[in-house]
Design an enzyme around this catalytic site. Structure first.
Site, PDB file in Angstrom:
ATOM      1  N   CYS A  35     -12.724 -29.129  10.815  1.00 25.36           N
ATOM      2  CA  CYS A  35     -13.504 -29.378  12.094  1.00 25.36           C
ATOM      3  C   CYS A  35     -14.934 -29.997  11.922  1.00 25.36           C
ATOM      4  O   CYS A  35     -15.749 -30.218  12.705  1.00 25.36           O
ATOM      5  CB  CYS A  35     -13.736 -28.022  12.869  1.00 25.36           C
ATOM      6  SG  CYS A  35     -12.077 -27.093  13.263  1.00 25.36           S
ATOM      7  N   CYS A 106     -21.580 -24.337  17.282  1.00 24.22           N
ATOM      8  CA  CYS A 106     -22.469 -24.348  16.244  1.00 24.22           C
ATOM      9  C   CYS A 106     -23.006 -22.810  16.430  1.00 24.22           C
ATOM     10  O   CYS A 106     -23.331 -22.077  15.305  1.00 24.22           O
ATOM     11  CB  CYS A 106     -23.563 -25.250  16.225  1.00 24.22           C
ATOM     12  SG  CYS A 106     -22.809 -27.016  15.983  1.00 24.22           S
TER      13      CYS A 106
END
Lengths: 294, 402
Positions: A35, A106
């Site tokens: 990812c 994030c």
């Protein structure tokens, strides 16, 4: 290209607490190279007080992944482990004055690294329940995996079911084709046809005839309806209050994150739809600013 | 500090001569080319001249083979949809896995509508296998669409050979040449290419203008109907200013074509060698023997591309990343994945794409700027330790979840 806040940029260019930490006694590794995001969080915890004396990070990832890691270490420093565990991914995003929807993952990664590091310190095994897919709804940052799971678990059939359960598609509506594709993939068939215009659902002919309300009853009903909607808005750091009722026109003030949000019109539209249902009559909900203009 | 623009495969600066040529078409020459009066006629003549210039750059046999569109994407869609409409009994398409999304997304959609899509795979260098291609050519195929040059790596496909092979089986051949036109000599009349897409803003013309070349006698069905413009093949009032600009840009491209393969190539090679000599754990992606002269795709292992771009941008250097992080997808670019580039390198791929405006000084500045940036990001990376990839027991980084 990058819609990063000043704070994100500042933490990316000058990351705090970066690099290995000597004497770390709690380490959490999360993320995945596939990812393109991976984070190691290192904690030095005082065993007596369980206070985090130092927190360092090493991150492979984009600008906001590095900024989120840096922010996380600043937030949890000098907190006890229990206090630190209360830090949510939204707290990390708030500390950075917000993250673009594509980058909210994030902050999620930061929160997970924290859980993993605390578990490591306590000698527990941390299990990840993380699942992430392509971002579908950019307005509300909802990814494909979440939509798929919600459709499956709740046997959702239509586009508006998906919006009601996940909020996905409730904004600019550009993702509706993608959501319909997911519905087809999960249910194995075309979603049942919906009225071409949403307004048809709330047309007065379709609404049951309700006894006529007194002015007092009517305003009470409006207040009760708004009150019921507030928790959902507050979850998104917004709020709504009733300002004035002028016949068919109901003026409300949006505050907090709702104010000036790109979704303001959608929020007001949602409130209006609810009020039309409850009152059984066609009303128009307007922002308080419109009252000032009258 | 003057900015350095090394992202010319994304878009280019409009040449000042192009801008100058366009300006009168926003002011005094506002006529509609279709009108009888002199306002229209002036514009009509200018369009004819521009069409001729595009024809010359592409080496087309006739200027009537040039169809102006709004962009490369429109040209691509027009070509593929036209072939499917013109040959309704043929329900298959051949393309490649590394095409631009203008082709791939359209093919994904057509697949949902029942069209069979064959996507040729590529090897580690981004090359297709012509035997695999040959085996797919059949009377069920309506059109083959393969890009001339890859936008991310600059790797070239042997489209002239592929077109010949398709022609022998009676199949239409289209190429998305958006990255190739103006960078490579092209002479369509000596090839078997039936349709070709190009885009103005990749060769110093403005955005919003594209071209579809359609070889004479190619069976064609328009995407937009409604007017006689472009001989009925693309209805809609001509974007006259942009068409005139594109004409000038094509003439300039022709004049500079030789420098592309000499000066520009030398600058690109200097950039590549300079960076690789100073940064370890880095390599060039694509077919280095057969690629565009202006493109360098370099993978920096164990760092993520966006961080590199942000730090380069801080120093006024513009490039782009092979990672799709910014587009909302978490996967690295489909081109890197197709070539089997490991994730640790694919995420750290940076594309430098030059133009004739770049200078030696600029290249030297980039060579000097890059090594500390990579070192800084690697010092933050859990995959890196000291001055080498983290390895050995207890050191290698294997985070939870995949």
């Amino acid at each position: 290209m990058w819609d990063y806040s000043e704070k994100v940029r500042e933490h990316f260019f000058n990351p705090r607490n970066a690099g290995p930490l000597a004497g770390a006694n709690g380490v959490g590794d999360v993320g995945s190279i596939r990812c393109g995001d991976a984070l190691r969080l290192m904690l030095r915890v005082d065993p007596e007080t369980e206070i985090i004396e130092a927190a360092h990070f090493q991150t492979f990832g984009c600008g906001s992944a590095i900024a989120s890691s840096s922010a996380l270490t600043e937030i949890i420093k000098r907190k006890t482990l229990d206090e630190a565990l209360k830090v949510s991914n939204q707290d990390i995003a708030d500390y950075l004055d917000g993250l673009p929807p594509e980058k909210m993952h994030c902050s999620v990664m930061g929160r997970e690294a924290l859980q993993a590091a605390v578990a490591n310190y306590r000698g527990e095994v941390w299990r990840d329940e993380h699942e992430e897919g392509d971002l579908v709804c950019k307005c509300f940052a909802i990814d494909a995996a979440m939509i798929e799971r919600t459709i499956r678990d709740n046997r959702l059939q239509t586009m508006s079911d998906v919006t009601n359960y996940t909020k996905a598609g409730g904004g600019c509506s550009a993702c509706h084709e993608k959501i319909e594709d997911i519905l087809i993939a999960v249910n194995g068939r075309l979603p049942p046809a919906e009225p071409q215009r949403q307004i048809a659902k709330t047309a007065p002919a379709a609404a049951p005839v309700k006894p006529r309300l007194s002015n007092y009853q009517r305003i009470r009903k409006i207040e009760e309806t708004l009150e019921a909607l507030r928790p959902a808005l507050q979850r998104d750091h917004g709020d709504v209050t009733l300002v004035e009722v002028d016949g068919k026109r109901i003026f409300v003030a949006l505050s907090g994150a709702c104010q000036g949000c790109q979704m303001e019109a959608a929020t007001i539209g949602g409130i209006q739809q609810k009020l039309v249902e409850v009152l059984g009559e066609l009303v128009q909900v307007l922002p308080a600013a419109a009252l000032a203009r009258d | 500090m003057t900015p350095i623009y090394l992202d010319n495969n994304a878009t280019t600066a409009c040449d000042p001569a192009v801008v100058a040529a366009m300006l009168p078409f926003f002011t005094e020459h506002y006529g509609n080319a279709s009108s009888i009066h002199s306002f229209g006629a002036q514009v009509g003549h200018a369009l004819k001249e521009a069409r001729g210039r595009v024809q010359r750059l592409l080496g087309a046999a006739h200027d009537s083979e040039i169809v102006f569109t709004s962009c490369g994407t429109e040209s691509d869609s027009t070509a593929i949809l036209s072939a499917l409409k013109a040959y309704p009994e043929r329900r298959a398409i051949i393309t490649t896995v590394v095409e631009h999304p203008a082709i791939l997304t359209l093919c994904d959609q057509l697949e949902k509508e029942g069209v069979v899509v064959h996507r040729l795979r590529v090897d580690r260098r981004g090359r297709i296998d012509l035997d695999e291609y040959q085996a797919l050519l059949s009377e069920r195929v309506a059109i083959v669409s393969a890009m001339w040059a890859n936008n991310e790596t600059g790797t070239l496909f042997p489209v002239e050979e592929m077109a010949e092979m398709a022609h022998q089986r009676g199949i239409l051949f289209h190429t998305d040449a958006v990255q190739a036109v103006g960078k490579l000599p092209i002479d369509l009349k000596t090839t078997r290419i039936d349709m070709l897409s190009c885009s103005g803003h990749k060769l110093h013309a403005p955005k919003g203008i594209g071209v579809l070349y359609v070889r004479r006698n190619t069976r064609f069905r328009p995407l937009l109907r409604g007017g006689h413009q472009e001989r009925g093949r693309r209805a809609g009032t001509e974007n006259s200013a942009a068409i005139v600009g594109l004409g000038v840009a094509c003439e300039l491209a022709q004049q500079h074509l030789e420098t592309e393969s000499t000066t520009l190539k030398r600058l690109r090679d200097r950039l590549e060698r300079g960076i690789l000599a100073r940064v370890g754990n880095a390599f060039v992606n694509g077919d280095t023997l057969y690629r565009l002269p202006n493109t360098a795709s370099i993978a920096f292992e164990f760092v993520e591309g966006e961080g590199i771009l942000l730090l380069l941008n801080q120093q006024g250097i513009a490039a782009s990343s092979g990672s799709a992080c910014t587009s909302g997808s978490l996967e690295p670019s489909h081109v890197m994945r197709a070539m089997g580039i490991p994730y640790t390198a694919a995420h750290g791929t940076i594309r430098f794409s030059l133009s004739r405006y770049n200078t030696e000084d600029e290249v030297e500045r980039v060579i000097a700027a890059l090594p500390p940036i990579i070192a800084q990001l690697r010092s933050l990376s859990p995959y890196w330790q000291g001055d080498a990839p983290a390895a050995g027991p207890g050191l290698s980084f294997e985070p939870a979840y995949a």
